[in-house]
Design a protein around this motif. Structure first.
Motif, PDB file in Angstrom:
ATOM      1  N   GLU A  21       0.852  -1.192   0.000  1.00 26.29           N
ATOM      2  CA  GLU A  21       0.000   0.000   0.000  1.00 26.29           C
ATOM      3  C   GLU A  21       0.881   1.232   0.000  1.00 26.29           C
ATOM      4  O   GLU A  21       1.882   1.308   0.711  1.00 26.29           O
ATOM      5  CB  GLU A  21      -0.901  -0.004   1.231  1.00 26.29           C
ATOM      6  CG  GLU A  21      -1.908   1.137   1.253  1.00 26.29           C
ATOM      7  CD  GLU A  21      -2.777   1.120   2.489  1.00 26.29           C
ATOM      8  OE1 GLU A  21      -3.698   1.933   2.563  1.00 26.29           O
ATOM      9  OE2 GLU A  21      -2.529   0.282   3.372  1.00 26.29           O
ATOM     10  N   LYS A  22       0.500   2.222  -0.805  1.00 26.11           N
ATOM     11  CA  LYS A  22       1.291   3.446  -0.915  1.00 26.11           C
ATOM     12  C   LYS A  22       0.723   4.489   0.048  1.00 26.11           C
ATOM     13  O   LYS A  22      -0.438   4.891  -0.072  1.00 26.11           O
ATOM     14  CB  LYS A  22       1.287   3.943  -2.353  1.00 26.11           C
ATOM     15  CG  LYS A  22       1.961   2.966  -3.322  1.00 26.11           C
ATOM     16  CD  LYS A  22       2.224   3.575  -4.685  1.00 26.11           C
ATOM     17  CE  LYS A  22       0.960   3.814  -5.473  1.00 26.11           C
ATOM     18  NZ  LYS A  22       1.253   4.257  -6.865  1.00 26.11           N
ATOM     19  N   SER A  55      -5.060  10.681  -3.270  1.00 23.90           N
ATOM     20  CA  SER A  55      -5.807   9.581  -3.876  1.00 23.90           C
ATOM     21  C   SER A  55      -5.721   9.622  -5.396  1.00 23.90           C
ATOM     22  O   SER A  55      -5.783   8.584  -6.062  1.00 23.90           O
ATOM     23  CB  SER A  55      -7.273   9.619  -3.434  1.00 23.90           C
ATOM     24  OG  SER A  55      -7.967  10.716  -4.007  1.00 23.90           O
ATOM     25  N   LYS A  56      -5.551  10.824  -5.965  1.00 27.06           N
ATOM     26  CA  LYS A  56      -5.449  10.963  -7.414  1.00 27.06           C
ATOM     27  C   LYS A  56      -4.193  10.297  -7.964  1.00 27.06           C
ATOM     28  O   LYS A  56      -4.132   9.942  -9.154  1.00 27.06           O
ATOM     29  CB  LYS A  56      -5.466  12.447  -7.802  1.00 27.06           C
ATOM     30  CG  LYS A  56      -6.805  13.146  -7.571  1.00 27.06           C
ATOM     31  CD  LYS A  56      -6.715  14.627  -7.937  1.00 27.06           C
ATOM     32  CE  LYS A  56      -8.013  15.360  -7.646  1.00 27.06           C
ATOM     33  NZ  LYS A  56      -9.122  14.915  -8.518  1.00 27.06           N
ATOM     34  N   ILE A  57      -3.163  10.133  -7.123  1.00 29.66           N
ATOM     35  CA  ILE A  57      -1.933   9.477  -7.588  1.00 29.66           C
ATOM     36  C   ILE A  57      -1.730   8.124  -6.899  1.00 29.66           C
ATOM     37  O   ILE A  57      -0.612   7.596  -6.868  1.00 29.66           O
ATOM     38  CB  ILE A  57      -0.698  10.389  -7.388  1.00 29.66           C
ATOM     39  CG1 ILE A  57      -0.451  10.685  -5.907  1.00 29.66           C
ATOM     40  CG2 ILE A  57      -0.864  11.696  -8.161  1.00 29.66           C
ATOM     41  CD1 ILE A  57       0.904  11.367  -5.656  1.00 29.66           C
ATOM     42  N   GLY A  58      -2.822   7.608  -6.322  1.00 34.30           N
ATOM     43  CA  GLY A  58      -2.778   6.251  -5.779  1.00 34.30           C
ATOM     44  C   GLY A  58      -2.262   6.113  -4.367  1.00 34.30           C
ATOM     45  O   GLY A  58      -1.869   5.016  -3.959  1.00 34.30           O
ATOM     46  N   TYR A  59      -2.277   7.195  -3.603  1.00 35.35           N
ATOM     47  CA  TYR A  59      -1.775   7.168  -2.229  1.00 35.35           C
ATOM     48  C   TYR A  59      -2.900   7.417  -1.226  1.00 35.35           C
ATOM     49  O   TYR A  59      -3.895   8.076  -1.536  1.00 35.35           O
ATOM     50  CB  TYR A  59      -0.702   8.245  -2.025  1.00 35.35           C
ATOM     51  CG  TYR A  59       0.698   7.811  -2.388  1.00 35.35           C
ATOM     52  CD1 TYR A  59       1.643   7.507  -1.411  1.00 35.35           C
ATOM     53  CD2 TYR A  59       1.077   7.709  -3.726  1.00 35.35           C
ATOM     54  CE1 TYR A  59       2.929   7.117  -1.755  1.00 35.35           C
ATOM     55  CE2 TYR A  59       2.354   7.311  -4.082  1.00 35.35           C
ATOM     56  CZ  TYR A  59       3.274   7.021  -3.084  1.00 35.35           C
ATOM     57  OH  TYR A  59       4.551   6.613  -3.421  1.00 35.35           O
ATOM     58  N   THR A  60      -2.714   6.884  -0.017  1.00 34.97           N
ATOM     59  CA  THR A  60      -3.528   7.267   1.126  1.00 34.97           C
ATOM     60  C   THR A  60      -2.641   8.052   2.092  1.00 34.97           C
ATOM     61  O   THR A  60      -1.412   8.064   1.943  1.00 34.97           O
ATOM     62  CB  THR A  60      -4.117   6.041   1.843  1.00 34.97           C
ATOM     63  OG1 THR A  60      -3.042   5.182   2.270  1.00 34.97           O
ATOM     64  CG2 THR A  60      -5.050   5.263   0.929  1.00 34.97           C
ATOM     65  N   GLU A 219       7.614  11.375  -5.433  1.00 34.89           N
ATOM     66  CA  GLU A 219       6.223  11.617  -5.841  1.00 34.89           C
ATOM     67  C   GLU A 219       5.870  13.102  -5.829  1.00 34.89           C
ATOM     68  O   GLU A 219       4.720  13.462  -6.079  1.00 34.89           O
ATOM     69  CB  GLU A 219       5.268  10.869  -4.909  1.00 34.89           C
ATOM     70  CG  GLU A 219       5.477   9.365  -4.857  1.00 34.89           C
ATOM     71  CD  GLU A 219       5.197   8.701  -6.195  1.00 34.89           C
ATOM     72  OE1 GLU A 219       4.411   9.262  -6.987  1.00 34.89           O
ATOM     73  OE2 GLU A 219       5.765   7.628  -6.451  1.00 34.89           O
TER      74      GLU A 219
END
Length: 250
Positions: A21-22, A55-60, A219
């Motif tokens: 998870e990122k 969230s737009k780049i796949g992170y929480t 990132e």
């Protein structure tokens, strides 16, 4: 062969993927109304903006409550990825990339005194006559920061400012966040204070600070583009309005 098949099966079963998870590790502090701490609950527009952009780049985002001094150390050593409501200064640029700004706010830098001393600070030069409480690591305005003729007494946070002003450890305290100070004064039951007549007005860009040395430093460009896109599209304004908080100007 059976082991390989089993491993592949587990990998493709939902919820059992081996993909990591990122997560961005971000610090939080009580700065109403933009950041509000209520027990173990965090809320406010700056929290929502970062979570949506991430969230737009796949992170929480994993949040931690921390005083600003600890957050600065985390950005330096890379243990913290992001700190909201972050001021740009030359010394911080060594270890910080700046996300945004999401907009600008005109803010009055105020000076708080005991009610009996309400009129002691009418001009900037009056500050040179008294001890002035400041928050450690906080950026105020250049004239004040560079002025060695003013006796500055460091504190860790707004609660300590309240206690030390009430205890007459200094006569004046400089305040850049009225909401945070007034919240602390109310919490401590401290009412014997007033704002001095002198104020300094400055236009502040609202940044998030991102560590240059954290594992997620790469990132930065993608996250910065997501945050700036939210600002220019009006999404930042929408989030602020959901909290009935005046949004920063673009």
């Amino acid at each position: 062969m059976k082991f390989i098949k089993l491993a592949l099966l587990l990998f493709f079963i939902p919820g059992l993927s081996m993909a990591a998870e990122k997560i961005f590790n971000a610090d939080f502090r009580n700065r109403p109304p933009q950041m509000v701490v209520d027990g173990d609950k965090f809320s406010g527009p700056l929290k929502d903006i970062l979570e949506e952009a991430s969230s737009k780049i796949g992170y929480t985002v994993k949040w931690r409550k921390a005083p600003f001094k600890r957050s600065l150390e985390g950005l330096k050593n890379g243990s913290v990825d992001i700190v909201p409501r972050y001021r740009k200064t030359p010394d911080r640029e060594v270890f910080t990339n700046y996300l945004g700004p999401i907009g600008y706010q005109e803010r009055n830098v105020k000076f708080v005194v005991l009610k009996s001393n309400k009129d002691i600070i009418k001009t900037y030069d009056d500050l040179k006559k008294y001890k002035v409480g400041v928050k450690r690591g906080t950026s105020y305005f250049k004239q004040f920061t560079d002025d060695k003729s003013i006796a500055k007494v460091e504190t860790s946070d707004d609660e300590q400012i309240v206690k030390m002003l009430r205890g007459k450890r200094f006569e004046v305290a400089i305040i850049i966040d009225e909401g945070a100070f007034e919240h602390s004064a109310k919490k401590e039951g401290f009412t014997d204070w007033a704002y001095a007549p002198y104020e300094f007005v400055r236009r502040l860009p609202n940044y998030y600070g991102m560590s240059k040395t954290s594992p997620n430093a790469g990132e930065y460009d993608a996250l910065n583009a997501a945050i700036k896109g939210m600002a220019t599209s009006g999404r930042v304004k929408e989030i602020y309005m959901q909290y009935n908080v005046e949004p920063p100007v673009q």
